[in-house]
Design a protein around this motif. Structure first.
Motif, mmCIF file in Angstrom:
data_model
loop_
_atom_site.group_PDB
_atom_site.id
_atom_site.type_symbol
_atom_site.label_atom_id
_atom_site.label_comp_id
_atom_site.label_asym_id
_atom_site.label_seq_id
_atom_site.Cartn_x
_atom_site.Cartn_y
_atom_site.Cartn_z
ATOM 1 N N GLU A 12 0.835 -1.211 0.000
ATOM 2 C CA GLU A 12 0.000 0.000 0.000
ATOM 3 C C GLU A 12 0.866 1.255 0.000
ATOM 4 O O GLU A 12 0.462 2.300 -0.526
ATOM 5 N N CYS A 13 2.036 1.144 0.602
ATOM 6 C CA CYS A 13 2.945 2.286 0.710
ATOM 7 C C CYS A 13 4.015 2.283 -0.382
ATOM 8 O O CYS A 13 5.007 3.033 -0.290
ATOM 9 N N ASN A 14 3.809 1.435 -1.401
ATOM 10 C CA ASN A 14 4.766 1.346 -2.514
ATOM 11 C C ASN A 14 6.181 1.014 -2.040
ATOM 12 O O ASN A 14 7.173 1.545 -2.554
ATOM 13 N N ARG A 15 6.240 0.124 -1.065
ATOM 14 C CA ARG A 15 7.525 -0.355 -0.552
ATOM 15 C C ARG A 15 7.676 -1.820 -0.934
ATOM 16 O O ARG A 15 6.687 -2.525 -1.170
ATOM 17 N N PRO A 16 8.906 -2.333 -1.013
ATOM 18 C CA PRO A 16 9.108 -3.740 -1.373
ATOM 19 C C PRO A 16 8.627 -4.682 -0.272
ATOM 20 O O PRO A 16 8.501 -4.281 0.894
ATOM 21 N N ASP A 17 8.332 -5.917 -0.653
ATOM 22 C CA ASP A 17 7.961 -6.931 0.334
ATOM 23 C C ASP A 17 9.088 -7.126 1.346
ATOM 24 O O ASP A 17 10.269 -6.875 1.050
ATOM 25 N N HIS A 43 10.792 -0.780 11.308
ATOM 26 C CA HIS A 43 10.563 0.591 10.844
ATOM 27 C C HIS A 43 11.857 1.240 10.371
ATOM 28 O O HIS A 43 11.829 2.076 9.451
ATOM 29 N N ALA A 44 12.969 0.865 10.979
ATOM 30 C CA ALA A 44 14.246 1.400 10.504
ATOM 31 C C ALA A 44 14.514 0.961 9.073
ATOM 32 O O ALA A 44 15.091 1.709 8.272
ATOM 33 N N PRO A 69 5.948 5.830 4.687
ATOM 34 C CA PRO A 69 5.540 7.237 4.572
ATOM 35 C C PRO A 69 4.288 7.566 5.380
ATOM 36 O O PRO A 69 3.633 8.578 5.118
ATOM 37 N N ILE A 70 3.947 6.723 6.331
ATOM 38 C CA ILE A 70 2.770 6.943 7.161
ATOM 39 C C ILE A 70 3.197 6.970 8.625
ATOM 40 O O ILE A 70 4.239 6.404 8.984
ATOM 41 N N TYR A 105 0.365 2.725 10.969
ATOM 42 C CA TYR A 105 0.862 1.373 10.681
ATOM 43 C C TYR A 105 0.346 0.381 11.718
ATOM 44 O O TYR A 105 -0.127 -0.714 11.382
ATOM 45 N N ILE A 106 0.429 0.746 12.984
ATOM 46 C CA ILE A 106 -0.021 -0.149 14.058
ATOM 47 C C ILE A 106 -1.505 -0.457 13.906
ATOM 48 O O ILE A 106 -1.933 -1.598 14.069
#
Length: 268
Positions: free
Chosen positions: A22-27, A49-50, A55-56, A61-62
């Motif tokens: 959803e955040c356009n991040r890799p798996d 998270h590090a 971007p949220i 996220y939690i």
């Protein structure tokens, strides 16, 4: 428990990947997931998270992750060989305790539909990640949770007038690398039964893992275990990991057809 008794490690991955996409991040890759497994939630969260750099806000996220876990954890199932293993150990009179980094709320989500499986662990012999007896910062790979699990067994044995169990008489079942280290530092024998992808991640380093030396703690970890060893004095189980090929740990790719006789249990 997660990834050892239940298939919940794959559920954790599923939930995280939904949010990452959803955040356009890799798996979530296994070299990062390997660092999350077995650790207390807050510590694992910092590592995640590090790496993720979402971007949220973390609170969002939690919220999303909690909703996904509430949806999927109740579908968790035992991994192959687990029901038979627990039944055999119980039938043979082996004293069992559960030591998991899962906090109470998640533990209930994962296990409420599996009461028959978890009846093998008496309520007073379940050590969860938010147990107040575990000091802050002393989750796996520190040995505290396993030493407390043993004490929970010995409390009952003392009440019954029975002989207490020593650390070196214990067998820890683990799937995570920090968990193996925790068991070794507790002075207990360990069976490492990792996820196939985790095993690939540590290919060529299996002996390090089994010795409790693969967690990558560096100089600080060495200093910590040295201090624990000094406080505890002589004897296995006061903080020291093991040594390669010392015979105190074994790698099994599945808990099916467990070699009971190798551990003096004499299973069917």
């Amino acid at each position: 428990m997660d990834g050892l008794l239940l298939d919940t490690e794959d559920i954790y991955t599923l939930c995280n990947n939904v949010i990452l996409r959803e955040c356009n991040r890799p798996d979530l890759p296994w070299n990062i997931k390997a660092q999350l497994q077995g650790r207390p939630g807050p510590e694992a969260g910092e590592i995640f998270h590090a790496w993720a750099q979402l971007p949220i806000p973390r609170a969002e996220y939690i919220r999303k992750n909690t909703e996904l876990q509430r949806k999927h954890f109740p579908s968790a199932q035992p991994l192959p060989g687990v029901p038979e293993l627990l039944k055999t150990l119980t039938d043979k009179g082996v004293q069992l305790a559960l030591a998991t980094s899962s906090h109470t709320a998640n533990f209930k989500l994962k296990t409420s539909h599996l009461q028959k499986l978890f009846k093998h662990f008496p309520e007073e012999q379940r050590l969860l990640g938010d147990d107040p007896r575990i000091p802050p910062g002393r989750g796996k790979p520190a040995p505290d949770i396993y030493l407390l699990a043993l004490e929970s067994i010995n409390i009952r044995l003392r009440k019954q007038g029975k002989k207490e169990i020593k650390r070196e008489e214990c067998l820890v079942f683990e799937d995570s690398v920090p968990g193996v280290e925790a068991g070794r530092r507790a002075g207990m024998r360990v069976v490492w039964c990792p996820h196939p992808q985790l095993l690939k991640e540590y290919k060529g380093r299996e002996k390090e893992v089994l010795a409790g030396l693969a967690n990558g703690g560096g100089d600080q970890q060495v200093k910590e275990v040295m201090e624990e060893a000094a406080v505890g004095g002589e004897g296995k189980g006061r903080g020291w990991p093991g040594r390669r090929d010392d015979g105190w740990a074994e790698l099994l790719k599945s808990l099916e057809n467990f070699p009971y006789g190798r551990y003096g249990i004499g299973g069917n």
